[in-house]
Enzyme design. Structure first.
Site, PDB file in Angstrom:
ATOM      1  N   ILE A   1       2.071   0.462  -2.941  1.00  0.00           N
ATOM      2  CA  ILE A   1       0.780   1.005  -2.535  1.00  0.00           C
ATOM      3  C   ILE A   1       0.957   2.307  -1.768  1.00  0.00           C
ATOM      4  O   ILE A   1       0.173   3.249  -1.925  1.00  0.00           O
ATOM      5  CB  ILE A   1       0.031  -0.061  -1.710  1.00  0.00           C
ATOM      6  CG1 ILE A   1      -0.329  -1.235  -2.625  1.00  0.00           C
ATOM      7  CG2 ILE A   1      -1.204   0.515  -1.034  1.00  0.00           C
ATOM      8  CD1 ILE A   1      -0.593  -2.531  -1.907  1.00  0.00           C
ATOM      9  N   ASP A   2       1.989   2.393  -0.947  1.00  0.00           N
ATOM     10  CA  ASP A   2       2.234   3.600  -0.155  1.00  0.00           C
ATOM     11  C   ASP A   2       2.503   4.793  -1.064  1.00  0.00           C
ATOM     12  O   ASP A   2       1.915   5.865  -0.907  1.00  0.00           O
ATOM     13  CB  ASP A   2       3.421   3.350   0.779  1.00  0.00           C
ATOM     14  CG  ASP A   2       3.285   4.060   2.115  1.00  0.00           C
ATOM     15  OD1 ASP A   2       2.200   4.610   2.395  1.00  0.00           O
ATOM     16  OD2 ASP A   2       4.250   4.056   2.888  1.00  0.00           O
ATOM     17  N   ASP A   3       3.422   4.626  -2.010  1.00  0.00           N
ATOM     18  CA  ASP A   3       3.710   5.719  -2.943  1.00  0.00           C
ATOM     19  C   ASP A   3       2.483   6.099  -3.745  1.00  0.00           C
ATOM     20  O   ASP A   3       2.221   7.285  -3.980  1.00  0.00           O
ATOM     21  CB  ASP A   3       4.841   5.311  -3.888  1.00  0.00           C
ATOM     22  CG  ASP A   3       6.212   5.567  -3.292  1.00  0.00           C
ATOM     23  OD1 ASP A   3       6.740   6.663  -3.488  1.00  0.00           O
ATOM     24  OD2 ASP A   3       6.739   4.676  -2.612  1.00  0.00           O
TER      25      ASP A   3
ATOM     26  N   HIS B   1      -2.431   5.496   5.006  1.00  0.00           N
ATOM     27  CA  HIS B   1      -2.270   6.378   3.846  1.00  0.00           C
ATOM     28  C   HIS B   1      -3.296   6.055   2.769  1.00  0.00           C
ATOM     29  O   HIS B   1      -3.800   6.959   2.085  1.00  0.00           O
ATOM     30  CB  HIS B   1      -0.852   6.259   3.296  1.00  0.00           C
ATOM     31  CG  HIS B   1       0.189   6.760   4.245  1.00  0.00           C
ATOM     32  ND1 HIS B   1       1.504   6.343   4.226  1.00  0.00           N
ATOM     33  CD2 HIS B   1       0.112   7.658   5.269  1.00  0.00           C
ATOM     34  CE1 HIS B   1       2.174   6.950   5.177  1.00  0.00           C
ATOM     35  NE2 HIS B   1       1.358   7.755   5.827  1.00  0.00           N
TER      36      HIS B   1
END
Length: 670
Positions: A408-410, A484
């Site tokens: 999810i972060d990427d 993010h």
């Protein structure tokens, strides 16, 4: 021994926090010039950084810095080769050269730059050097062995270390926590099923359950008596915790599992191991690795080999070849093993940095980076679909090849990067962003926040298993990932969407009394706060909001005398280190990004931080950063992302010079 910034050897200890919350010693207090002069200095520094970063882009469009962890990666690589009988003199020599070079003066090995000696890392490094031919009576080896004994010997090392030793008879299998392969047969709703574990732990535990059941022992080329406090009693008995405690309950469960090992039905055990083998093979990536990370690949190779896969089998051959791609060869001939590789993460962060520093949106480097990122999109289901079976795929992983585990972060950061690029085929960008954003929203956990790889991966049980002493084994939501996502959704015009508002509410509730946020994937409160504040203001919170003002006050209170910011990894365990440590380029940038988002462009704290970045920049436009500012598992596994020292300072300088980014639908007035 670790190289210090002046070229000498020996561990460089971070400065202890002073009573005023700033660092002292070798730091110097900067004198801030007029604001217009600071802006000119920042602009020149940003331009040099742009040129440096552009020069390091791969022809295919990606960036990747070295991902440095600790010598257990190198030691376990040698142990694997010894176990499989594929060791060679050149590789062994190069690995030993690197391991020796990381040893501290006291004979120990640390898990992060400037950190204290760590028992398991020291044991594994010592054994690897023994395999490489270093004698136990050599001074550097004798110092290490004496320190290990003083810390309780092998018996006090982590479970994973003792598993490696058990493979060669240096430790008894029956003295290890039991991990039955039948675990893989548990239904997905049952406590302690494999999907209750974080994806990194899941990929490790499944093959290790096979190894635990097989209990192989290869002939040891030497003894390790010198690493025991008493070689006659290598595993002194320990009293059980009270039965009514969680620790005591799981200790007794482990005893029951040991008893089960003796009577496990052969047909059931065979079925479990065959299921585990299929599970492992199905998750091998196209490049031969597993999950894009080294530890699951190592244990998967051992497990499959024990189940009859010979070294010439295509699965084994591809797996072994993939491990060689994790090797970084130094100029001095040393060979360092990366635990993982970070091209998607590095590329999206580099794209954001360059765009925010003023590179035009249709610059060839940005278009090339966007093309490469578009090619890395994952459009098939992975393990995440167990908890979200109806969700349409669309996301990005961290590595070159990891289709089973997009994160999810990427995905959030890739979308933020793609929005900054003026692509000749905008419909491709729009389609990828739409899929990625929809997938990300669908991965929201019940509490309104986001974890890294899975939704609702919050079971309280896995971390309590005696086997799981190697770091975090679940993937609960974190402030940095949630921030993010919120920032991405805000720039997609979804700041008022109910899902976004729930994420914002979660973030506000997670702010600590100090005004900071905990950093799960970066060190630590500086990272968490540096992630959250830009997200909150992008989502529409005014800079006068109490949460923003508390964050600003905290960041200003922990600024170092030299104008920078730093936070030592010991902040995960010791309160006095929170917000304190030697100034680093990446952490200074995180603090600046938060302060700038909070409207502090004209503050002395920002000007001093900008000047620190400019004054510590090298002539080639880069920064030096030996300190580890990335986190795999808080405290237990630390990372030095070599590109962090380039992309984050450039982002901060760019935003100082050009203002806060206004991109995507937010930039269109949505």
């Amino acid at each position: 021994m670790t190289a210090t910034t002046d070229g000498s050897t020996g561990a460089l200890e971070p400065h202890a926090p002073s009573a005023t919350g700033t660092t002292t010693g070798t730091t110097t207090t900067t004198t801030t010039p007029a604001a217009s002069d600071v802006r000119d200095v920042a602009a020149r520094a940003a331009q040099r950084a742009i040129e440096h970063l552009l020069a390091h882009q791969d022809d295919e469009g990606w960036w990747k810095g070295d991902l440095e962890t600790n010598v257990t990666m190198d030691a376990e690589d040698l142990l694997l080769r010894q176990f499989l009988g594929i060791q060679d003199e050149a590789t062994t020599h190069a690995a030993a050269l690197h391991i020796r070079g990381e040893q501290r003066e006291d004979g120990t090995w640390a898990t992060f730059y400037g950190g204290p000696g760590e028992l398991s890392a020291t044991v594994e490094a010592y054994v690897a050097l023994r395999l490489a031919g270093d004698r136990p009576d050599e001074p550097h080896m004798a110092r290490a062995a004496a320190w290990v004994r003083d810390q309780g010997g092998i018996a006090s090392a982590r479970v994973f270390t003792r598993i490696w030793l058990a493979l060669f008879g240096w430790w008894k299998w029956e003295d290890l926590p039991e991990l039955p392969p039948e675990l893989i047969l548990l239904p997905k709703w049952f406590p302690l099923n494999i999907y209750d574990f974080g994806c990194w732990a899941r990929q490790t535990i499944v093959p290790l359950s096979v190894v635990s059941a097989k209990r192989p022992v290869r002939p040891a080329p030497f003894t390790l008596d010198e690493l025991h406090t008493d070689p006659r009693v290598p595993n002194p008995p320990n009293a059980l915790a009270p039965s009514r405690s969680w620790e005591g309950a799981f200790q007794r469960l482990d005893k029951a599992l040991h008893a089960y090992h003796q009577v496990a039905p052969r047909w059931l055990r065979k079925a479990a191991m065959n299921t585990a083998a299929r599970w492992i093979v199905e998750r091998q990536e196209n490049d031969g690795c597993w999950g894009g990370i080294q530890p699951p690949a190592v244990y998967s190779l051992i497990a499959l080999h024990l189940l009859g896969y010979d070294l010439g089998h295509p699965v084994m051959r591809a797996g072994l070849e993939s491990l060689d791609r994790f090797a970084v060869w130094r100029d001095d001939g040393a060979r360092m093993i990366e635990a993982c590789q970070s091209p998607v993460w590095d590329t999206c962060l580099a794209t954001i940095a360059l765009a925010d520093a003023g590179l035009r949106p249709d610059h060839p480097a940005l278009v090339k980076a966007a093309d490469w990122m578009l090619g890395e999109e994952i459009v098939r289901p992975g393990d995440w679909a167990v908890r979200r079976p109806g969700l349409t795929p669309g996301g990005w992983a961290f590595e070159f090849h990891n289709d089973n585990y997009p994160d999810i972060d990427d995905t959030a950061e890739v979308i933020l990067a793609l929005r900054r690029v003026k692509h000749p085929h905008p419909e491709q960008i729009e389609a990828a962003i739409r899929r990625g954003a929809n997938w990300t929203v669908g991965m929201q956990s019940r509490d309104g926040a986001w974890g890294a790889f899975d939704a609702d991966n919050t079971s309280p049980f896995p971390n309590r298993l005696p086997f799981c002493d190697f770091g975090e084994v679940i993937d609960p939501p974190s402030a940095d990932v949630t921030a993010h996502v919120v920032e991405m959704l805000a720039h997609e015009g979804k700041a008022r969407h109910p899902r976004t508002r729930r994420g914002i509410a979660w973030l506000l509730a997670e702010q600590e009394a100090s005004g900071a946020w905990f950093g799960r994937w970066g060190v630590n409160y500086v990272y968490g706060t540096g992630s959250v504040v830009p997200a909150l203001t992008a989502a529409g919170l005014p800079t006068s909001h109490p949460a923003v003002r508390r964050a600003v006050a905290w960041l200003e209170s922990v600024q170092n005398d030299d104008g920078g910011w730093g936070e030592d990894l010991r902040s995960y365990r010791e309160q006095e280190w929170i917000g304190h440590g030697a100034s680093t380029a990446s952490q200074t940038a995180w603090a600046l990004m938060a302060l700038l988002a909070a409207g502090e462009q004209e503050s002395k704290a920002v000007e001093r931080g900008v000047m620190w970045l400019a004054e510590t920049q090298r002539e080639d436009g880069s920064w030096d950063e030996p300190y580890f500012t990335g986190t795999g598992f808080p405290w237990d596994f630390s990372i030095n992302y070599h590109l962090y020292r380039q992309v984050f300072p450039l982002t901060a300088l760019g935003r100082y010079v050009n203002g806060e980014p206004v991109v995507g639908r937010l930039g269109k007035g949505a």
